[in-house]
Design a protein around this motif. Structure first.
Motif, PDB file in Angstrom:
ATOM      1  N   THR A  14       0.854  -1.365  -0.013  1.00 59.50           N
ATOM      2  CA  THR A  14      -0.165   0.013  -0.052  1.00 59.50           C
ATOM      3  C   THR A  14       1.008   1.315  -0.042  1.00 59.50           C
ATOM      4  N   THR A  15       0.182   2.337   0.359  1.00 65.55           N
ATOM      5  CA  THR A  15       0.932   3.677   0.522  1.00 65.55           C
ATOM      6  C   THR A  15       2.398   3.557   1.443  1.00 65.55           C
ATOM      7  N   GLN A  16       3.215   4.446   1.030  1.00 67.31           N
ATOM      8  CA  GLN A  16       4.437   4.233   1.592  1.00 67.31           C
ATOM      9  C   GLN A  16       4.238   5.059   3.016  1.00 67.31           C
ATOM     10  N   GLY A  17       5.098   4.519   3.977  1.00 65.13           N
ATOM     11  CA  GLY A  17       4.929   5.167   5.406  1.00 65.13           C
ATOM     12  C   GLY A  17       6.023   6.324   5.529  1.00 65.13           C
ATOM     13  N   LYS A  18       6.149   6.817   6.734  1.00 67.25           N
ATOM     14  CA  LYS A  18       6.929   7.858   6.898  1.00 67.25           C
ATOM     15  C   LYS A  18       8.470   7.343   7.090  1.00 67.25           C
ATOM     16  N   SER A  19       9.428   8.212   6.721  1.00 66.31           N
ATOM     17  CA  SER A  19      10.732   7.610   6.496  1.00 66.31           C
ATOM     18  C   SER A  19      11.304   7.987   7.854  1.00 66.31           C
ATOM     19  N   LYS A  20      12.179   7.281   8.384  1.00 73.37           N
ATOM     20  CA  LYS A  20      13.197   7.505   9.618  1.00 73.37           C
ATOM     21  C   LYS A  20      14.550   7.673   9.093  1.00 73.37           C
TER      22      LYS A  20
ATOM     23  N   GLY B 261      16.509   8.021   5.050  1.00 77.14           N
ATOM     24  CA  GLY B 261      16.739   7.106   3.836  1.00 77.14           C
ATOM     25  C   GLY B 261      15.301   7.228   3.156  1.00 77.14           C
ATOM     26  N   ARG B 262      15.004   6.151   2.279  1.00 78.78           N
ATOM     27  CA  ARG B 262      13.581   6.168   1.488  1.00 78.78           C
ATOM     28  C   ARG B 262      12.621   5.678   2.270  1.00 78.78           C
ATOM     29  N   LYS B 263      11.357   5.940   1.995  1.00 76.82           N
ATOM     30  CA  LYS B 263      10.018   5.630   2.654  1.00 76.82           C
ATOM     31  C   LYS B 263       9.958   4.354   2.485  1.00 76.82           C
ATOM     32  N   PRO B 264       9.709   3.585   3.691  1.00 74.23           N
ATOM     33  CA  PRO B 264       9.376   2.011   3.734  1.00 74.23           C
ATOM     34  C   PRO B 264       7.794   1.898   2.918  1.00 74.23           C
ATOM     35  N   THR B 265       7.861   0.807   2.260  1.00 74.53           N
ATOM     36  CA  THR B 265       6.254   0.418   1.595  1.00 74.53           C
ATOM     37  C   THR B 265       5.790  -0.443   2.705  1.00 74.53           C
ATOM     38  N   LEU B 266       4.537  -0.204   2.940  1.00 78.66           N
ATOM     39  CA  LEU B 266       3.619  -0.709   3.764  1.00 78.66           C
ATOM     40  C   LEU B 266       3.189  -1.829   3.184  1.00 78.66           C
ATOM     41  N   LEU B 267       2.410  -2.764   4.266  1.00 76.24           N
ATOM     42  CA  LEU B 267       1.823  -4.039   3.910  1.00 76.24           C
ATOM     43  C   LEU B 267       0.348  -4.263   4.401  1.00 76.24           C
ATOM     44  N   ALA B 268      -0.472  -4.478   3.731  1.00 76.09           N
ATOM     45  CA  ALA B 268      -1.896  -4.656   4.198  1.00 76.09           C
ATOM     46  C   ALA B 268      -2.319  -5.930   3.794  1.00 76.09           C
ATOM     47  N   ILE B 269      -3.475  -6.611   4.564  1.00 71.54           N
ATOM     48  CA  ILE B 269      -4.293  -7.745   3.996  1.00 71.54           C
ATOM     49  C   ILE B 269      -5.072  -7.296   2.908  1.00 71.54           C
ATOM     50  N   ASN B 270      -4.911  -8.164   1.790  1.00 72.05           N
ATOM     51  CA  ASN B 270      -5.922  -7.890   0.526  1.00 72.05           C
ATOM     52  C   ASN B 270      -7.322  -8.738   0.938  1.00 72.05           C
ATOM     53  N   ALA B 271      -8.050  -7.763   1.818  1.00 69.99           N
ATOM     54  CA  ALA B 271      -9.234  -8.330   2.433  1.00 69.99           C
ATOM     55  C   ALA B 271     -10.289  -8.823   1.631  1.00 69.99           C
ATOM     56  N   ASN B 272     -10.672  -8.358   0.683  1.00 70.66           N
ATOM     57  CA  ASN B 272     -11.669  -8.827  -0.277  1.00 70.66           C
ATOM     58  C   ASN B 272     -11.321  -9.494  -1.571  1.00 70.66           C
TER      59      ASN B 272
END
Length: 403
Positions: A63-69, A71-82
């Motif tokens: 999903t959308t990228q998270g906040k950077s700590k 370096g580059r922003k991390p890509t976030l993971l989510a359940i593909n619920a449907n």
């Protein structure tokens, strides 16, 4: 070295790790791979490999990228619920109550299918098959999107083999549900007692979500309990655990279908409420019930008694209060035996909670052994009419998500 054992152990660990990661994404997502590695203490390469597998099988999406700590922003993971669905079936006395949920246990659709009067074994199996085929709609709910079917069946169930050992409402034995449905639909099928599926559903998505030790009591045509101890359903040696409906409450009480006398369900289940109402009305007791059924007393059931109570009928209010006292005795026995954090009541009779609860609470307060026993919370099912069917879906979700 036993390579077969080593390979099997590796596959098991991989499966456990995958379920753990999948559940973390379900509970905490959207979440980054780095946070998964940190929280699970798995190595980043292990996490990356498992996540790639979950993305490839479409259980997880980026999903959308998270906040950077830094370096580059991390890509976030989510359940593909449907992306996938589960079908849950609650087999009641008169109908199949079916729900379709996504991977979050969210209801997508509901269906009801009537069960014929006095069905035989083939009738039950064929009704299930026909009902499930009605759910699978090529345009809306194609079968290929379903990952499994969960069945909540009343009575005694062999969960390992998916067999209904005894369905008392149908007077049937040894119905091979799993065998027939897996052959028909070519997907995983799990079968469990309906009170246990109700408890499982409440444990995941309802009023038991914050507790490891709970009891779910299903009060309808019969009475059964699901016992959850340390987060796991307890079945006993021969799948008899939880048959609270057949705990003796009154040695001189009515004869039960099981052959004993004074069982809890002969005093507090739906048919027992109706029988007591009919007996009192035939003796001349005044009540609104007569008007509701147009004088046809054989049409009285628990729902009619509840309707009259809501209209202020004193006879029905007292009858339900007495039913609550009987239930309170059964629940006190559960409290003294298991000492659960909470008892959750579901089923058709539980809809009369406003009239039952006073009798339940007064009985527990007078009979509880200790102050803590007397204060055991008794709550209504959050999932309501669909609790057992949603819990049947959880039977399948458990295969994929480790709690």
């Amino acid at each position: 070295m036993n390579t077969k054992y080593t390979r099997g152990s590796f596959q098991l660990m991989k499966s456990i790790n995958r379920a753990m990661i999948l559940n973390m994404i379900r509970v905490d997502g959207p979440i980054s791979r780095a946070d998964i590695a940190k929280n699970t203490q798995l190595t980043p390469p292990t996490v990356s490999n498992i996540v790639k597998e979950l993305i490839d099988t479409e259980f997880v999406v980026e999903t959308t990228q998270g906040k950077s700590k830094g370096g580059r922003k991390p890509t976030l993971l989510a359940i593909n619920a449907n992306r996938f669905y589960i079908l849950g079936v609650d087999v009641g006395r008169y109908k199949l109550n079916m729900v379709v949920t996504n991977l979050y246990g969210e209801i997508q659709q509901t269906f009801e299918v009537p069960i014929k009067e006095r069905p035989n074994q083939d009738d039950i199996i064929n009704t299930m098959k026909e009902g499930i085929h009605q759910v699978f709609d090529p345009a809306d709910l194609p079968q290929k999107k379903f990952i499994g079917i969960g069945i909540g069946m009343h009575g005694i169930v062999d969960t390992e083999n998916g067999i209904s050992l005894f369905a008392p409402s149908f007077h049937l034995h040894n119905i091979p549900i799993k065998e027939h449905l897996e052959k028909e639909f070519n997907m995983i099928v799990k079968v469990e007692n309906d009170a246990r599926t109700m408890t499982l559903g409440e444990s995941w998505f309802g009023n038991g979500n914050d507790a490891d030790n709970i009891v779910g009591v299903n009060v309808g045509h019969g009475i059964g309990a699901g016992l959850m101890i340390k987060g796991q359903l307890f079945h006993g040696e021969n799948s008899l655990a939880g048959e609270i409906g057949h705990v003796t409450i009154d040695l001189s009480g009515p004869k039960c279908t099981c052959g004993n006398y004074g069982c809890l369900q002969t005093l507090a289940a739906g048919p027992a409420i109706a029988e007591r109402a009919i007996k009192e009305l035939k003796a001349g007791k005044p009540s609104l019930v007569r008007d509701i059924v147009n004088g046809q007393l054989e049409k009285i059931d628990g729902a009619v008694v509840y309707e009259a109570a809501k209209q202020g009928d004193e006879f029905c209010i007292d009858l339900l209060n007495q039913t609550g006292r009987y239930l309170g005795i059964g629940l006190t026995n559960l409290i003294h035996t298991l000492n659960p954090k909470r008892i959750i009541i579901g089923g058709g009779v539980a809809k009369a909670e406003e009239f039952l609860m006073k009798g339940i609470e007064e009985t527990i307060l007078s009979r509880g052994l200790t102050a803590h026993a007397k204060e055991t919370p008794i709550v209504r099912s959050k999932l309501g009419d669909h609790a057992s069917a949603i819990g049947a879906c959880v039977l399948i979700l458990e295969e994929f998500f480790s709690r």
